[in-house]
Design a protein around this motif. Structure first.
Motif, PDB file in Angstrom:
ATOM      1  N   VAL A   6      40.780  39.591  43.770  1.00  0.00           N
ATOM      2  CA  VAL A   6      41.416  39.530  42.451  1.00  0.00           C
ATOM      3  C   VAL A   6      40.639  38.574  41.536  1.00  0.00           C
ATOM      4  O   VAL A   6      40.366  38.893  40.365  1.00  0.00           O
ATOM      5  CB  VAL A   6      42.894  39.086  42.580  1.00  0.00           C
ATOM      6  CG1 VAL A   6      43.467  38.742  41.208  1.00  0.00           C
ATOM      7  CG2 VAL A   6      43.720  40.191  43.231  1.00  0.00           C
TER       8      VAL A   6
ATOM      9  N   LEU B 164      37.308  40.172  40.490  1.00  0.00           N
ATOM     10  CA  LEU B 164      37.488  41.233  39.502  1.00  0.00           C
ATOM     11  C   LEU B 164      37.921  40.650  38.152  1.00  0.00           C
ATOM     12  O   LEU B 164      37.502  41.118  37.091  1.00  0.00           O
ATOM     13  CB  LEU B 164      38.520  42.237  40.020  1.00  0.00           C
ATOM     14  CG  LEU B 164      38.495  43.643  39.420  1.00  0.00           C
ATOM     15  CD1 LEU B 164      37.100  44.254  39.518  1.00  0.00           C
ATOM     16  CD2 LEU B 164      39.510  44.543  40.131  1.00  0.00           C
TER      17      LEU B 164
ATOM     18  N   LEU C 186      45.752  44.216  43.592  1.00  0.00           N
ATOM     19  CA  LEU C 186      44.982  44.688  42.439  1.00  0.00           C
ATOM     20  C   LEU C 186      45.880  45.356  41.401  1.00  0.00           C
ATOM     21  O   LEU C 186      45.725  45.135  40.198  1.00  0.00           O
ATOM     22  CB  LEU C 186      43.886  45.651  42.896  1.00  0.00           C
ATOM     23  CG  LEU C 186      42.730  45.030  43.693  1.00  0.00           C
ATOM     24  CD1 LEU C 186      41.697  46.095  44.053  1.00  0.00           C
ATOM     25  CD2 LEU C 186      42.061  43.898  42.932  1.00  0.00           C
TER      26      LEU C 186
END
Length: 499
Positions: free
Chosen positions: A155, A158, A461
């Motif tokens: 996480v 990203l 996600l």
């Protein structure tokens, strides 16, 4: 002279004729040609359909749920129905693993490891692996913490891409098909070797690229040099033998370097991970013959190659379908918000209260494994399946496409519909035809880890990001890349922060 030549031709002709004869009551299938067997028939269907699993499924429709083949030297039986698969997977006589160059070359001439070994050797090693991996978290609370930690790292990674000034801070195009490999591998490798790799590790990326290439160019039933062993010597490149050796050599060197680091810091009374426990056994006077340093490396290679392969591809296919079915994504996010909220990441303790998210996991695995075969079995003695004779040493393999994508059972198997796994009371329901992890003694020992990985990575996600098809771009195709296991074709998603 001419008489000897005539006699040679007669004997050769008889041998060729005998080479086309099938064993008595062998399962039906295409005709066998001399030397080639049914290889040309299978290759023709594979070219037409694009995939080996589709080709053998078509043979199942023509000949029935038990299909008999011979490819080169190998007698093979492909099972294309649930009842036949269940019978095979529950039979002790079919508990063997294949033998031959393909299965022995990977561990330098002797069958080692845990994926492709059998009988007492396999039982002893498998018991040892499961018992001691549990000590380091496998299937326990520590495993959940390891996965949660990797999900958190993913996480954060990203989020950095999505909020990067170079992207204007409003989103990022992300390659989804290969996003998860290192993070998934870390959840297993932390228990195996106490190591966590960086997603930017150059050597690991090179190795994973080599493995991707290998998995694309071989099949679960082998490749040219395994079915026609003489090709190792006359056509090592064409038969795939040279590439096979090169890639396994690189994996072996990588793992040997890690093992050497462990040996240099090893303390007999302080086991840090599975490698240390195995080294304790190797230094013990009570060591059994099945334990060796080569066997430890082979176990590491099996789990290194298989540990992230299926989970990573399940996640790849899962997010592919979430792009194509945005309503599923929204419904999952609503459940995550209601159960977990936004102030913490999901944990495995949340799973019982998140049936829709759990159903997405099952559906993602179905979409991936519905394009695959089981690991091959071998008949340890003459036996039968569905009334057909299966001679000793015949390879037997399940085509999971025939159960996981069966239209008569699933109705709309090509559709991504998690609701199929939720009953009228809103609880998760798993039908018998759901067979991605096999059955019986050889049921996948990584099932718990794989499903936990997919659940936590997907839910973490989806809690934090939206995934959409990039503007002015065609939706990604659901056609996979054929190989030992199918993989999604490369695709990107526009990833944005949820607000």
């Amino acid at each position: 002279m001419w008489l000897a030549a005539l006699l040679f031709c007669v004997i050769l002709g008889l041998l060729l004729v005998l080479d086309t004869r099938k064993p008595r009551n062998f399962p039906p299938g295409p005709k066998w040609l001399p030397v080639l067997g049914s290889a040309l028939a299978v290759a023709k269907l594979r070219k037409q359909t694009g995939y080996l699993y589709e080709a053998t499924a078509e043979l199942g429709r023509r000949y029935g749920p038990v299909v008999g083949l011979r490819v080169g030297k190998d007698r093979q039986v492909v099972l294309c129905g649930y009842d036949a698969m269940k019978e095979m997977l529950m039979k002790d006589e079919l508990d063997g693993r294949p033998q031959g160059p393909f299965y022995e070359t990977r561990t330098w001439g002797v069958r080692r490891g845990v994926l492709l070994t059998d009988e007492e050797f396999w039982q002893e090693q498998r018991r040892f692996i499961l018992r001691h991996l549990r000590e380091f978290g496998f299937g326990r609370r520590t495993m959940s913490e390891l996965i949660e930690g990797e999900a958190r790292e993913l996480v954060l990674s990203l989020r950095q891409q999505v909020t990067s000034p170079s992207n204007g801070g409003s989103g990022a195009l992300v390659s989804m098909h290969n996003l998860f490999g290192v993070f998934v591998l870390n959840t297993l490798w932390s228990m195996m070797a106490g190591i966590r790799y960086s997603a930017d590790d150059i050597e690991l990326k090179k190795l994973q690229n080599l493995l991707t290439e290998l998995f694309t160019n071989i099949d679960m039933v082998g490749c040219l040099f395994s079915q026609f062993p003489f090709l190792r010597f006359v056509a090592p490149e064409l038969s795939g033998y040279k590439q096979f050796i090169y890639i396994h050599q690189k994996v072996w060197e990588f793992l040997k370097a890690e093992l050497d680091k462990h040996k240099a810091t090893f303390k007999p009374d302080d086991a840090r991970d599975f490698m240390d426990v195995y080294l304790q056994i190797l230094n013990s006077e009570k060591k059994k013959s099945s334990f060796s340093e080569s066997q430890l490396l082979a176990i590491c290679m099996d789990l290194f190659m298989a540990g992230s392969e299926t989970t990573t591809k399940s996640l790849g296919f899962g997010f592919l379908y979430l792009l194509l079915y945005p309503e599923v994504q929204k419904k999952a996010q609503a459940e995550i918000d209601a159960v977990v909220g936004r102030n913490r990441l999901p944990t495995l303790n949340d799973r019982p209260n998140m049936p829709y998210m759990e159903a997405i996991v099952l559906e993602s695995v179905r979409m991936f494994m519905g394009r695959t075969f089981s690991i091959p079995h071998r008949a340890l003695k003459d036996t039968t399946i569905q009334g057909y004779n299966i001679p000793k040493d015949t390879m037997v393999i399940c085509n999971f496409h025939c159960t996981l994508m069966d239209k008569t059972f699933w109705g709309d198997p090509e559709a991504f519909r998690p609701e199929r796994f939720i009953d009228s009371q809103g609880k998760v329901f798993i039908p018998d035809m759901y067979t991605p992890f096999g059955l019986g003694k050889h049921r996948c020992m990584g099932e718990t880890l794989a499903k936990s990985n997919v659940f936590l990575f997907m839910s973490s996600l989806l809690q934090n990001f939206n995934f959409i098809v990039p503007p002015d771009t065609l939706p990604p195709t659901t056609e996979g890349v054929d190989g030992v296991t199918a993989s999604p074709q490369p695709f990107e998603a526009l990833v944005t922060l949820r607000t």
